[in-house]
Motif scaffolding. Structure first.
Motif, mmCIF file in Angstrom:
data_model
loop_
_atom_site.group_PDB
_atom_site.id
_atom_site.type_symbol
_atom_site.label_atom_id
_atom_site.label_comp_id
_atom_site.label_asym_id
_atom_site.label_seq_id
_atom_site.Cartn_x
_atom_site.Cartn_y
_atom_site.Cartn_z
ATOM 1 N N UNK A 47 10.667 -14.168 -3.692
ATOM 2 C CA UNK A 47 11.713 -15.127 -3.242
ATOM 3 C C UNK A 47 11.752 -16.432 -4.427
ATOM 4 N N UNK A 48 10.612 -16.718 -5.137
ATOM 5 C CA UNK A 48 11.010 -17.737 -6.178
ATOM 6 C C UNK A 48 11.842 -17.150 -7.383
ATOM 7 N N UNK A 49 11.633 -15.982 -7.562
ATOM 8 C CA UNK A 49 12.372 -15.354 -8.731
ATOM 9 C C UNK A 49 13.721 -15.195 -8.546
ATOM 10 N N UNK A 50 14.036 -14.923 -7.074
ATOM 11 C CA UNK A 50 15.473 -14.631 -6.562
ATOM 12 C C UNK A 50 16.064 -16.039 -6.369
ATOM 13 N N UNK A 51 15.353 -17.006 -6.175
ATOM 14 C CA UNK A 51 15.917 -18.284 -5.905
ATOM 15 C C UNK A 51 16.456 -18.875 -7.469
ATOM 16 N N UNK A 52 15.578 -18.608 -8.427
ATOM 17 C CA UNK A 52 15.740 -18.810 -9.593
ATOM 18 C C UNK A 52 16.937 -18.152 -10.213
ATOM 19 N N UNK A 53 17.028 -16.757 -10.110
ATOM 20 C CA UNK A 53 18.146 -16.054 -10.678
ATOM 21 C C UNK A 53 19.302 -16.583 -9.882
ATOM 22 N N UNK A 54 19.449 -17.024 -8.766
ATOM 23 C CA UNK A 54 20.442 -17.300 -8.095
ATOM 24 C C UNK A 54 21.239 -18.637 -8.579
ATOM 25 N N UNK A 55 20.174 -19.734 -8.900
ATOM 26 C CA UNK A 55 20.336 -20.766 -9.389
ATOM 27 C C UNK A 55 21.073 -20.693 -10.619
ATOM 28 N N UNK A 56 20.673 -19.724 -11.691
ATOM 29 C CA UNK A 56 21.162 -19.422 -12.950
ATOM 30 C C UNK A 56 22.694 -18.883 -12.849
ATOM 31 N N UNK A 57 22.867 -18.148 -11.819
ATOM 32 C CA UNK A 57 24.199 -17.366 -11.775
ATOM 33 C C UNK A 57 25.043 -18.550 -11.322
ATOM 34 N N UNK A 58 24.532 -19.411 -10.362
ATOM 35 C CA UNK A 58 25.474 -20.371 -9.775
ATOM 36 C C UNK A 58 25.980 -21.226 -11.001
ATOM 37 N N UNK A 59 24.974 -21.665 -11.964
ATOM 38 C CA UNK A 59 25.165 -22.449 -13.192
ATOM 39 C C UNK A 59 26.075 -21.891 -14.042
ATOM 40 N N UNK A 60 25.928 -20.634 -14.313
ATOM 41 C CA UNK A 60 26.924 -19.850 -15.066
ATOM 42 C C UNK A 60 28.198 -19.768 -14.463
ATOM 43 N N UNK A 61 28.544 -19.468 -13.137
ATOM 44 C CA UNK A 61 29.595 -19.386 -12.424
ATOM 45 C C UNK A 61 30.352 -20.925 -12.599
#
Length: 126
Positions: A47-61
């Motif tokens: 869950x922590x890893x997926x939240x981090x990946x989601x945050x990174x993707x949102x920042x890139x977007x």
């Protein structure tokens, strides 16, 4: 347990002389964590890893959206491409699921009595 199911773990213990309830409960709690811990720890880390990946993707977007919009504005301002669109929104693309309603219309047809079916011999070539 991570998949919306639960597991109940219980212990029964008799206190020995010199044992305190706090020490025994602490020990049993640790045993329970050991028994189910890897699963819960795995789910927590995932869950922590997926939240981090989601945050990174949102920042890139967000960064790409900013660059796209700046490029589109430049193209419009220079008259190179007056219809250059802004970057589309990519979040909440799916509408919330609506519960389906289904109505069933039933028509009951009374079956004919086989001994009482009209028969026309001429119609059937007899």
């Amino acid at each position: 347990m991570g998949d919306y199911s639960n597991e109940r773990v219980g212990f029964t213990v008799e206190l020995e002389e010199g044992d305190t309830v706090k020490d025994v409960v602490d020990d049993l709690r640790q045993q329970a964590i050991t028994a189910i811990g890897p699963k819960s720890e795995e789910v927590y880390n995932q869950n922590r890893k997926l939240r981090s990946e989601n945050r990174e993707l949102q920042e890139r977007t967000n960064k790409l959206r900013s660059e796209w919009d700046a490029t589109a504005e430049f193209l419009r301002a220079q008259g190179i491409k007056p219809e250059a669109p802004s970057m589309p929104q990519f979040d909440r693309l799916l509408n919330a699921a609506k519960p389906e309603s289904q109505s069933v219309a039933a028509e009951f047809v009374e079956e004919a009595d086989p001994d009482n079916i009209p028969f026309d011999p001429e119609k059937h070539g007899f």
